[in-house]
Design a protein around this motif. Structure first.
Motif, PDB file in Angstrom:
ATOM      1  N   PRO A 227      80.713  29.925  44.153  1.00 52.80           N
ATOM      2  CA  PRO A 227      81.948  29.620  44.874  1.00 52.80           C
ATOM      3  C   PRO A 227      82.325  28.143  44.769  1.00 52.80           C
ATOM      4  O   PRO A 227      81.461  27.266  44.864  1.00 52.80           O
ATOM      5  CB  PRO A 227      81.601  30.003  46.322  1.00 52.80           C
ATOM      6  CG  PRO A 227      80.549  31.049  46.193  1.00 52.80           C
ATOM      7  CD  PRO A 227      79.734  30.639  45.005  1.00 52.80           C
ATOM      8  N   GLY A 228      83.606  27.882  44.555  1.00 53.57           N
ATOM      9  CA  GLY A 228      84.085  26.511  44.449  1.00 53.57           C
ATOM     10  C   GLY A 228      83.749  25.832  43.136  1.00 53.57           C
ATOM     11  O   GLY A 228      83.874  24.605  43.027  1.00 53.57           O
ATOM     12  N   GLU A 229      83.354  26.603  42.127  1.00 53.69           N
ATOM     13  CA  GLU A 229      82.902  26.047  40.858  1.00 53.69           C
ATOM     14  C   GLU A 229      83.813  26.483  39.725  1.00 53.69           C
ATOM     15  O   GLU A 229      84.216  27.633  39.645  1.00 53.69           O
ATOM     16  CB  GLU A 229      81.467  26.508  40.587  1.00 53.69           C
ATOM     17  CG  GLU A 229      80.794  25.873  39.397  1.00 53.69           C
ATOM     18  CD  GLU A 229      79.342  26.292  39.273  1.00 53.69           C
ATOM     19  OE1 GLU A 229      78.488  25.414  39.098  1.00 53.69           O
ATOM     20  OE2 GLU A 229      79.057  27.505  39.365  1.00 53.69           O
ATOM     21  N   SER A 230      84.152  25.560  38.830  1.00 51.35           N
ATOM     22  CA  SER A 230      84.936  25.896  37.640  1.00 51.35           C
ATOM     23  C   SER A 230      84.026  26.488  36.578  1.00 51.35           C
ATOM     24  O   SER A 230      82.794  26.374  36.644  1.00 51.35           O
ATOM     25  CB  SER A 230      85.628  24.649  37.090  1.00 51.35           C
ATOM     26  OG  SER A 230      84.662  23.743  36.563  1.00 51.35           O
ATOM     27  N   LEU A 231      84.631  27.125  35.569  1.00 49.90           N
ATOM     28  CA  LEU A 231      83.838  27.658  34.464  1.00 49.90           C
ATOM     29  C   LEU A 231      83.076  26.541  33.756  1.00 49.90           C
ATOM     30  O   LEU A 231      81.906  26.695  33.403  1.00 49.90           O
ATOM     31  CB  LEU A 231      84.751  28.379  33.465  1.00 49.90           C
ATOM     32  CG  LEU A 231      85.526  29.600  33.968  1.00 49.90           C
ATOM     33  CD1 LEU A 231      86.377  30.165  32.847  1.00 49.90           C
ATOM     34  CD2 LEU A 231      84.582  30.664  34.518  1.00 49.90           C
ATOM     35  N   GLU A 232      83.767  25.419  33.549  1.00 52.02           N
ATOM     36  CA  GLU A 232      83.135  24.301  32.842  1.00 52.02           C
ATOM     37  C   GLU A 232      81.920  23.771  33.612  1.00 52.02           C
ATOM     38  O   GLU A 232      80.857  23.502  33.030  1.00 52.02           O
ATOM     39  CB  GLU A 232      84.151  23.171  32.625  1.00 52.02           C
ATOM     40  CG  GLU A 232      85.296  23.529  31.697  1.00 52.02           C
ATOM     41  CD  GLU A 232      86.438  24.267  32.384  1.00 52.02           C
ATOM     42  OE1 GLU A 232      87.462  24.513  31.720  1.00 52.02           O
ATOM     43  OE2 GLU A 232      86.311  24.601  33.587  1.00 52.02           O
ATOM     44  N   ALA A 233      82.088  23.637  34.931  1.00 53.64           N
ATOM     45  CA  ALA A 233      80.978  23.152  35.744  1.00 53.64           C
ATOM     46  C   ALA A 233      79.817  24.144  35.745  1.00 53.64           C
ATOM     47  O   ALA A 233      78.643  23.746  35.726  1.00 53.64           O
ATOM     48  CB  ALA A 233      81.453  22.885  37.176  1.00 53.64           C
ATOM     49  N   ALA A 234      80.140  25.437  35.761  1.00 59.29           N
ATOM     50  CA  ALA A 234      79.097  26.462  35.746  1.00 59.29           C
ATOM     51  C   ALA A 234      78.304  26.419  34.442  1.00 59.29           C
ATOM     52  O   ALA A 234      77.076  26.579  34.443  1.00 59.29           O
ATOM     53  CB  ALA A 234      79.710  27.842  35.943  1.00 59.29           C
ATOM     54  N   VAL A 235      78.996  26.212  33.323  1.00 61.49           N
ATOM     55  CA  VAL A 235      78.307  26.101  32.027  1.00 61.49           C
ATOM     56  C   VAL A 235      77.317  24.943  32.048  1.00 61.49           C
ATOM     57  O   VAL A 235      76.147  25.083  31.649  1.00 61.49           O
ATOM     58  CB  VAL A 235      79.327  25.909  30.892  1.00 61.49           C
ATOM     59  CG1 VAL A 235      78.637  25.466  29.602  1.00 61.49           C
ATOM     60  CG2 VAL A 235      80.110  27.195  30.647  1.00 61.49           C
ATOM     61  N   ARG A 236      77.765  23.789  32.537  1.00 62.16           N
ATOM     62  CA  ARG A 236      76.894  22.609  32.560  1.00 62.16           C
ATOM     63  C   ARG A 236      75.720  22.821  33.519  1.00 62.16           C
ATOM     64  O   ARG A 236      74.566  22.495  33.187  1.00 62.16           O
ATOM     65  CB  ARG A 236      77.701  21.379  32.971  1.00 62.16           C
ATOM     66  CG  ARG A 236      78.811  21.013  31.984  1.00 62.16           C
ATOM     67  CD  ARG A 236      79.483  19.700  32.359  1.00 62.16           C
ATOM     68  NE  ARG A 236      80.571  19.403  31.429  1.00 62.16           N
ATOM     69  CZ  ARG A 236      81.865  19.601  31.699  1.00 62.16           C
ATOM     70  NH1 ARG A 236      82.233  20.089  32.881  1.00 62.16           N
ATOM     71  NH2 ARG A 236      82.784  19.306  30.799  1.00 62.16           N
ATOM     72  N   ARG A 237      75.999  23.372  34.696  1.00 63.22           N
ATOM     73  CA  ARG A 237      74.939  23.568  35.688  1.00 63.22           C
ATOM     74  C   ARG A 237      73.894  24.572  35.207  1.00 63.22           C
ATOM     75  O   ARG A 237      72.684  24.299  35.265  1.00 63.22           O
ATOM     76  CB  ARG A 237      75.540  24.050  37.010  1.00 63.22           C
ATOM     77  CG  ARG A 237      74.491  24.392  38.072  1.00 63.22           C
ATOM     78  CD  ARG A 237      75.114  24.970  39.328  1.00 63.22           C
ATOM     79  NE  ARG A 237      75.958  26.128  39.065  1.00 63.22           N
ATOM     80  CZ  ARG A 237      75.500  27.357  38.845  1.00 63.22           C
ATOM     81  NH1 ARG A 237      74.188  27.598  38.818  1.00 63.22           N
ATOM     82  NH2 ARG A 237      76.323  28.365  38.626  1.00 63.22           N
ATOM     83  N   GLU A 238      74.349  25.740  34.728  1.00 62.54           N
ATOM     84  CA  GLU A 238      73.411  26.779  34.296  1.00 62.54           C
ATOM     85  C   GLU A 238      72.542  26.303  33.136  1.00 62.54           C
ATOM     86  O   GLU A 238      71.340  26.573  33.091  1.00 62.54           O
ATOM     87  CB  GLU A 238      74.176  28.046  33.904  1.00 62.54           C
ATOM     88  CG  GLU A 238      74.660  28.880  35.073  1.00 62.54           C
ATOM     89  CD  GLU A 238      73.539  29.609  35.779  1.00 62.54           C
ATOM     90  OE1 GLU A 238      72.451  29.760  35.194  1.00 62.54           O
ATOM     91  OE2 GLU A 238      73.747  30.032  36.926  1.00 62.54           O
TER      92      GLU A 238
END
Length: 327
Positions: A227-238
């Motif tokens: 929640p509250g996360e962009s696709l780009e941020a999710a790629v970097r985080r994961e």
């Protein structure tokens, strides 16, 4: 355009359907009942999430059944309205409570379920089979219809009670809504966003594997968007959480409905800022960098210790597109 001239990203399994979903008919119960009773109406039954396939030809096809077919006799809930085909209605029906016998390959279950089950009232060429094992062999429309049916049935199975008051809920709108029988709260199908990332550094690609996968099976890293996360941020985080690799620029590539149980896969390309790997053993068994030449050889089936994704999954399509220069 010849199929050989098309990018693998243009022919992603489950994403090629052109079914008219006719959502304007979903709330018209009498109209849907008339469409279902028409001689041209067809329904595909699913047993424990497995669609019924006709295996009598060179390639499997969905085994659409006419009204009154014995395979449609046992159902806990009304059919799900999938849409129209040249004016004729198409439905899906969950018959999981039917006493379908186990096939010769054993009981169903697991990520790589290759078992098949028949129905006592049907010919042996009609079998319930795991969609993951059929998805690369069926037509684009059959795949889209089967994905919709399976995803919807999983949603119904896991949302039988109201999230607001806990009372039982009942399907409405051709199966596209559930209403609480006590407080009247309405519940709608959900789709969970997942990123799956093509992380590259020069001519090398980052792959990972989970301990439950078959020997030699490797794939792209992936994970749910928070929640509250962009696709780009999710790629970097994961990517960082699973392998310790930091990612810079990220761009969107393609998407795939993934009905296991109800996800939408967003494929993205990311540029790695480094190559040192520190895996999270709670997420992965291993991770490694693989060259494009190695992957081309693997895609030709020459390396049993390196199988890059399951055919039909978006990971396989993305890897193939990158190796062939489409990305």
């Amino acid at each position: 355009m010849d199929a050989a001239e098309r990018s693998p990203l243009e022919t992603i399994t489950f994403a090629e359907g052109t079914r008219d979903r006719a959502d304007h008919l979903r709330a018209q119960a009498e109209k849907l009942a008339a469409l279902a009773a028409a001689p041209e109406a067809r329904t595909v039954p699913l047993w424990r999430g497995k669609p019924l396939f006709d295996l009598s030809g060179p390639d499997p096809v969905l085994a659409w059944r006419e009204a009154g077919d014995p395979s449609l006799a046992e159902a806990a809930e009304p059919p799900i309205f999938l849409g129209l085909e040249q004016g004729a209605a198409r439905f899906a029906l969950d018959i999981s409570r039917s006493k379908a016998p186990e096939g010769p390959d054993g009981a169903p279950g697991g990520l790589f379920d290759r078992s098949m089950q028949g129905h006592p009232a049907l010919d042996d060429t009609l079998q319930f089979a795991d969609l993951r094992n059929m998805m690369a062999r069926i037509s684009g429309q059959d795949a889209a219809d089967a994905a919709t049916a399976r995803g919807m049935m999983e949603w119904h199975r896991s949302h039988r009670f109201c999230a607001k008051c806990g009372s039982p809920s009942a399907p409405e709108n051709g199966g596209w809504r559930r209403a609480c029988t006590a407080c009247g709260a309405l519940h709608f199908p959900r789709t969970d966003p997942v990123v799956i990332q093509l992380i590259t550094k020069g001519d090398k690609l980052l792959l990972g594997r989970q301990p439950s996968w078959p020997r030699g099976f490797w794939s792209l890293l992936a994970g749910f968007v928070e929640p509250g996360e962009s696709l780009e941020a999710a790629v970097r985080r994961e990517t960082f959480e699973e392998t310790g690799v930091e990612v810079g620029k990220v761009r969107y590539l393609a998407s795939q409905p993934w009905p296991f149980p109800n996800s939408l896969m967003f494929a993205c390309a990311g540029e790695a800022l480094g190559t040192e790997i520190f895996i999270d053993e709670n997420e992965l068994e291993a991770a490694k960098w693989v060259s494009k030449l190695e992957l081309l050889d693997a895609l030709d089936g020459n390396t049993p210790d390196l199988v890059p994704g399951r055919p039909g999954a978006i990971a396989h399509s993305v890897i193939k597109a990158w190796c062939e220069g489409w990305i």
